[in-house]
Design a protein around this motif. Structure first.
Motif, PDB file in Angstrom:
ATOM      1  N   PHE B  20       0.833  -1.213   0.000  1.00  0.00           N
ATOM      2  CA  PHE B  20       0.000   0.000   0.000  1.00  0.00           C
ATOM      3  C   PHE B  20       0.866   1.261   0.000  1.00  0.00           C
ATOM      4  O   PHE B  20       0.769   2.105  -0.888  1.00  0.00           O
ATOM      5  N   PHE B  21       1.771   1.310   1.002  1.00  0.00           N
ATOM      6  CA  PHE B  21       2.611   2.510   1.064  1.00  0.00           C
ATOM      7  C   PHE B  21       3.645   2.534  -0.063  1.00  0.00           C
ATOM      8  O   PHE B  21       3.978   3.597  -0.603  1.00  0.00           O
ATOM      9  N   GLY B  22       4.103   1.358  -0.453  1.00  0.00           N
ATOM     10  CA  GLY B  22       5.068   1.246  -1.549  1.00  0.00           C
ATOM     11  C   GLY B  22       4.475   1.764  -2.849  1.00  0.00           C
ATOM     12  O   GLY B  22       5.124   2.521  -3.587  1.00  0.00           O
ATOM     13  N   SER B  23       3.213   1.401  -3.119  1.00  0.00           N
ATOM     14  CA  SER B  23       2.637   1.836  -4.387  1.00  0.00           C
ATOM     15  C   SER B  23       2.338   3.334  -4.389  1.00  0.00           C
ATOM     16  O   SER B  23       2.447   3.993  -5.436  1.00  0.00           O
ATOM     17  N   ILE B  24       1.993   3.872  -3.197  1.00  0.00           N
ATOM     18  CA  ILE B  24       1.812   5.323  -3.127  1.00  0.00           C
ATOM     19  C   ILE B  24       3.131   6.026  -3.475  1.00  0.00           C
ATOM     20  O   ILE B  24       3.188   6.922  -4.315  1.00  0.00           O
ATOM     21  N   ALA B  25       4.225   5.553  -2.844  1.00  0.00           N
ATOM     22  CA  ALA B  25       5.540   6.131  -3.107  1.00  0.00           C
ATOM     23  C   ALA B  25       5.932   5.944  -4.569  1.00  0.00           C
ATOM     24  O   ALA B  25       6.422   6.875  -5.240  1.00  0.00           O
ATOM     25  N   PHE B  26       5.639   4.732  -5.065  1.00  0.00           N
ATOM     26  CA  PHE B  26       5.931   4.412  -6.462  1.00  0.00           C
ATOM     27  C   PHE B  26       5.211   5.379  -7.405  1.00  0.00           C
ATOM     28  O   PHE B  26       5.791   5.959  -8.332  1.00  0.00           O
ATOM     29  N   TYR B  27       3.942   5.634  -7.105  1.00  0.00           N
ATOM     30  CA  TYR B  27       3.126   6.517  -7.930  1.00  0.00           C
ATOM     31  C   TYR B  27       3.670   7.945  -7.904  1.00  0.00           C
ATOM     32  O   TYR B  27       3.842   8.591  -8.935  1.00  0.00           O
ATOM     33  N   ILE B  28       3.988   8.397  -6.672  1.00  0.00           N
ATOM     34  CA  ILE B  28       4.494   9.759  -6.529  1.00  0.00           C
ATOM     35  C   ILE B  28       5.814   9.926  -7.296  1.00  0.00           C
ATOM     36  O   ILE B  28       6.014  10.888  -8.049  1.00  0.00           O
ATOM     37  N   ILE B  29       6.709   8.946  -7.135  1.00  0.00           N
ATOM     38  CA  ILE B  29       8.015   9.032  -7.807  1.00  0.00           C
ATOM     39  C   ILE B  29       7.842   9.006  -9.327  1.00  0.00           C
ATOM     40  O   ILE B  29       8.400   9.835 -10.063  1.00  0.00           O
ATOM     41  N   LEU B  30       6.995   8.097  -9.785  1.00  0.00           N
ATOM     42  CA  LEU B  30       6.746   7.981 -11.224  1.00  0.00           C
ATOM     43  C   LEU B  30       6.182   9.289 -11.782  1.00  0.00           C
ATOM     44  O   LEU B  30       6.623   9.816 -12.815  1.00  0.00           O
ATOM     45  N   ILE B 138      -1.320  -6.082 -10.438  1.00  0.00           N
ATOM     46  CA  ILE B 138      -1.587  -7.487 -10.781  1.00  0.00           C
ATOM     47  C   ILE B 138      -0.442  -8.384 -10.319  1.00  0.00           C
ATOM     48  O   ILE B 138      -0.654  -9.426  -9.708  1.00  0.00           O
ATOM     49  N   ILE B 139       0.773  -7.895 -10.575  1.00  0.00           N
ATOM     50  CA  ILE B 139       1.938  -8.681 -10.135  1.00  0.00           C
ATOM     51  C   ILE B 139       1.899  -8.906  -8.628  1.00  0.00           C
ATOM     52  O   ILE B 139       2.119 -10.009  -8.135  1.00  0.00           O
ATOM     53  N   ILE B 140       1.519  -7.854  -7.902  1.00  0.00           N
ATOM     54  CA  ILE B 140       1.491  -7.962  -6.438  1.00  0.00           C
ATOM     55  C   ILE B 140       0.428  -8.971  -5.980  1.00  0.00           C
ATOM     56  O   ILE B 140       0.667  -9.825  -5.110  1.00  0.00           O
ATOM     57  N   ILE B 141      -0.754  -8.897  -6.617  1.00  0.00           N
ATOM     58  CA  ILE B 141      -1.828  -9.816  -6.232  1.00  0.00           C
ATOM     59  C   ILE B 141      -1.400 -11.266  -6.503  1.00  0.00           C
ATOM     60  O   ILE B 141      -1.552 -12.148  -5.659  1.00  0.00           O
ATOM     61  N   VAL B 142      -0.829 -11.475  -7.662  1.00  0.00           N
ATOM     62  CA  VAL B 142      -0.335 -12.811  -8.005  1.00  0.00           C
ATOM     63  C   VAL B 142       0.744 -13.242  -7.009  1.00  0.00           C
ATOM     64  O   VAL B 142       0.753 -14.378  -6.537  1.00  0.00           O
ATOM     65  N   PHE B 143       1.565 -12.303  -6.653  1.00  0.00           N
ATOM     66  CA  PHE B 143       2.643 -12.566  -5.706  1.00  0.00           C
ATOM     67  C   PHE B 143       2.087 -13.007  -4.345  1.00  0.00           C
ATOM     68  O   PHE B 143       2.538 -13.981  -3.754  1.00  0.00           O
ATOM     69  N   ILE B 144       1.059 -12.278  -3.868  1.00  0.00           N
ATOM     70  CA  ILE B 144       0.449 -12.595  -2.577  1.00  0.00           C
ATOM     71  C   ILE B 144      -0.175 -13.987  -2.623  1.00  0.00           C
ATOM     72  O   ILE B 144       0.019 -14.814  -1.727  1.00  0.00           O
ATOM     73  N   LEU B 145      -0.890 -14.248  -3.723  1.00  0.00           N
ATOM     74  CA  LEU B 145      -1.532 -15.548  -3.888  1.00  0.00           C
ATOM     75  C   LEU B 145      -0.492 -16.658  -3.883  1.00  0.00           C
ATOM     76  O   LEU B 145      -0.649 -17.700  -3.235  1.00  0.00           O
ATOM     77  N   PHE B 146       0.588 -16.380  -4.587  1.00  0.00           N
ATOM     78  CA  PHE B 146       1.663 -17.345  -4.677  1.00  0.00           C
ATOM     79  C   PHE B 146       2.275 -17.603  -3.304  1.00  0.00           C
ATOM     80  O   PHE B 146       2.503 -18.746  -2.910  1.00  0.00           O
ATOM     81  N   ILE B 147       2.505 -16.520  -2.578  1.00  0.00           N
ATOM     82  CA  ILE B 147       3.079 -16.638  -1.231  1.00  0.00           C
ATOM     83  C   ILE B 147       2.161 -17.487  -0.333  1.00  0.00           C
ATOM     84  O   ILE B 147       2.605 -18.364   0.394  1.00  0.00           O
TER      85      ILE B 147
END
Lengths: 225, 418
Positions: B20-30, B138-147
């Motif tokens: 959650f916080f990573g994607s906010i930071a990711f969005y801001i940086i992008l 999507i990658i994150i959701i797949v990642f969570i499912l995989f984990i």
């Protein structure tokens, strides 16, 4: 009458021995399973007293042995164990009677007396004492040839006295003899007095003598004196 | 909560939190990076336009290309430093409004003032950001499912030996099995657990067997000396002449001796029940047991003119150890006789699955709470051990029978529900 006492506890065995000797029995003793085994095989006895817990074996095996040797002696098992199972096992092995530690010598004596009568006077088990005649097979009591009507407990009580003549019988021992398992019912002690009073009265009413003497603070004694 | 759920829960909440916080930071940086790039591009475009404009002002003087470049006339008053602006313009091609970033600069060419705007459409970069964000999500959701699935898989693989151990422990019988044979596990910790368990089982079993042997022997070991005392007293009693005083002393010794003997038997029985040393269960008729003892109790009752009435309204069969069921019923009936009054009454009644024993007695309700405790004596009778009812309670607990006491209509009522 020859009795073999198989009991590892010397003090117990000596006490039984000295009590029974007074009754006129010829007692021998075995302290171990092996000694018992030897004596049972070698000498004839009228009665075997066998303690279940022996240091080198189980007393019940001695019963088996005696039965396999066709020994005619009556067998009484002395057991410290309590459960109904243990008693039944003893009887199933061929014992005629059992007695549970701690017992009274007078009770053991009564049981031996009754067992020996059963063995030796098959069909005509009679006890005669002066004017008293007891037919133990039919549980009939006659005094001066007239029947005495007794309750079951009174009859048992009379037999107990006849088995232990000239002995001091404590109320406790009478109690345990009459009520067995229920003897620890504290109320029973008072009833001994009532039973004895009734028995004494019934016997005197039929013209019998008063043989039951009260020993103050201790118990009773059945004696002619 | 199961271990698997617990670990999954912790793992997934942590990941979600980071994401959650990573994607906010990711969005801001992008966003700020593309912003910077756009500004840079606008600047260079503006430089190029101004350069061309200075070379040939007439070309651009009237030039205007909406969405790319516009040139207006300016004045010295409105001249300002170049500035950026977000704006929305109508795209005439598909007739929709689109987001643009614009750079506005005022220039002076040949004493004429112009205001130049250069535009850059944001729709492409915005779309790019959206796409990237979507792909990352999507990658994150797949990642969570995989984990989650991996965690499940690892859990089942890794903990399999643990559940084998649990199953073995469940089926362990301290009376029959000397130890448990655990298969060697690939996991050192489980091997450690198994060996610790085995050590514990060996110790426990040793203790159990010691206690069992002790209770088995104590009866014999204590009864024998008690027997000796009893027999010696009896012999002493026969050795006449005794004074009354001496005889009384001997009798007192005998009485105490008997009491000790009864106490020992009862305590051994209680301990044996506690140790679950009565595993045998057989079908037992309650009626048969009562009838076996009824005669003795009737004769005891008659002596005090107590009326004893037994009414059998049901055939009750219970499963249990014959000795214990016998002790249970005898104790209850014995109490009814013992704590009765002269000319009293005892009623024993069976119905359905219940036996009710009621008796007259002291006209006072007993404390229902304390009645089943050890060494509780309500009567002044010294010979009573005060263990009878606690024995009753213990046997009831063992076989899950329900015992209750109440005082009604001057009757002490014990009801035993099988």
């Amino acid at each position: 009458m020859k009795i073999l006492i198989v009991e590892d506890e010397i003090a117990l065995q000596e006490s039984i021995n000295s009590y029974l000797k007074v009754e006129g029995y010829n007692c021998e003793s075995a302290l171990t399973f092996n000694e018992g085994q030897e004596k049972i095989c070698m000498y004839p006895y009228d009665c075997l007293l066998i303690d279940v817990n022996l240091p080198d074996g189980n007393g019940l095996d001695l019963i088996k042995l005696a039965k396999s040797q066709n020994v005619t002696a009556g067998i009484i098992v002395i057991s410290a164990r309590e459960t109904i199972d243990d008693r039944i096992t003893g009887l199933n092995f061929g014992a005629d009677d059992y007695i549970v530690k701690p017992f009274h010598l007078s009770e053991l004596n009564a049981r031996i007396y009754s067992l020996l009568r059963r063995i030796h006077f098959k069909g005509e088990d009679q006890i005669v004492f002066n004017e008293i005649e007891v037919n133990a097979t039919e549980r009939l009591v006659m005094i001066n040839n007239s029947p005495l009507d007794l309750t079951k407990k009174e009859y048992d009580l009379l037999l107990y006295f006849l088995s232990n003549k000239n002995r001091v019988l404590t109320k406790e021992s009478i109690c345990e003899y009459l009520w067995g398992d229920h003897a620890d019912n504290a109320g029973t002690l008072d009833f001994v007095y009532t039973h004895i009073k009734n028995l004494r009265k019934k016997m005197i009413d039929k013209g019998g003598q008063n043989y039951i003497h009260t020993m103050y603070g201790v118990g009773y004694k059945f004696t002619t004196k | 909560m199961k271990l698997l759920n617990r670990t999954s829960y912790i793992l997934i909440t942590t990941i979600l939190f980071v994401v959650f916080f990573g994607s906010i930071a990711f969005y801001i940086i992008l966003k700020s990076t593309t912003d910077k790039e756009i500004k840079k591009e606008l600047n260079s475009r503006m430089e190029y336009v101004i350069h061309e404009f200075r070379l040939n002002p007439t070309v651009f003087g009237s030039l205007s290309l909406p969405g790319y470049i516009t040139v207006e006339e300016g004045s010295p008053e409105t001249k300002s430093m170049p500035f950026f602006r977000d704006t929305i313009l109508l795209d005439e091609l598909d007739n929709s409004y689109k987001q643009y970033k614009s750079l506005t600069a005022d220039v002076e060419v040949n004493s004429e003032f112009y205001r130049i705007n250069v535009y850059k459409s944001l729709s492409v970069s915005n779309q790019l950001i959206e796409r990237i964000t979507l792909i990352v999500t999507i990658i994150i959701i797949v990642f969570i499912l995989f984990i989650y699935l991996l965690n499940r898989f690892i859990f089942e693989r890794v903990w399999a030996d643990f559940f084998v151990t649990i199953d073995k422990l469940k089926s362990y019988n301290v009376d029959l099995d000397s130890s448990i044979h655990f298969e060697a596990s690939e996991i050192a910790e489980f091997n450690l657990l198994n060996s610790a368990l085995n050590q514990m089982i060996v110790n426990l079993r040793e203790d159990y067997l010691n206690v069992k042997e002790f209770t088995g022997n104590i009866s014999h070991e204590i009864q024998t000396p008690l027997s000796i005392i009893r027999l010696k007293c009896e012999l002493l009693l026969q050795s006449m002449p005794l004074s009354n005083k001496q005889a009384e002393l001997i009798r007192d010794i005998q009485k105490t001796n008997s009491r000790l003997s009864r106490l020992n038997k009862t305590l051994v029985l209680l301990t044996k029940i506690d140790n679950k040393q009565f595993p045998q269960k057989e079908k037992i008729s309650v009626d048969e047991i009562i009838r076996r003892h009824l005669e003795d109790f009737t004769s005891l009752a008659t002596l005090r003119n107590i009326e004893l009435k037994y009414s059998k309204n049901a055939d009750i069969y219970v499963f249990g150890d014959a000795t214990l069921i016998d002790v249970l019923l005898v104790n209850l009936i014995k109490n009814a006789v013992l704590h009765n009054i002269d000319n009293g009454k005892i009623f024993i009644e069976t119905k359905d699955n219940e036996i009710i024993i009621s008796n007259t007695g002291e006209e006072k309700e007993l404390q229902a709470k304390k009645i089943f405790d050890r060494y509780t004596k309500f009567s002044g009778k010294n010979d009573s051990l005060g263990l009878g009812l606690s024995l009753v309670k213990k046997i009831c607990d063992l076989y899950r029978f329900k015992i209750s006491y109440k005082y009604e209509n001057n009757l002490h009522i014990f009801s035993l529900l099988f």
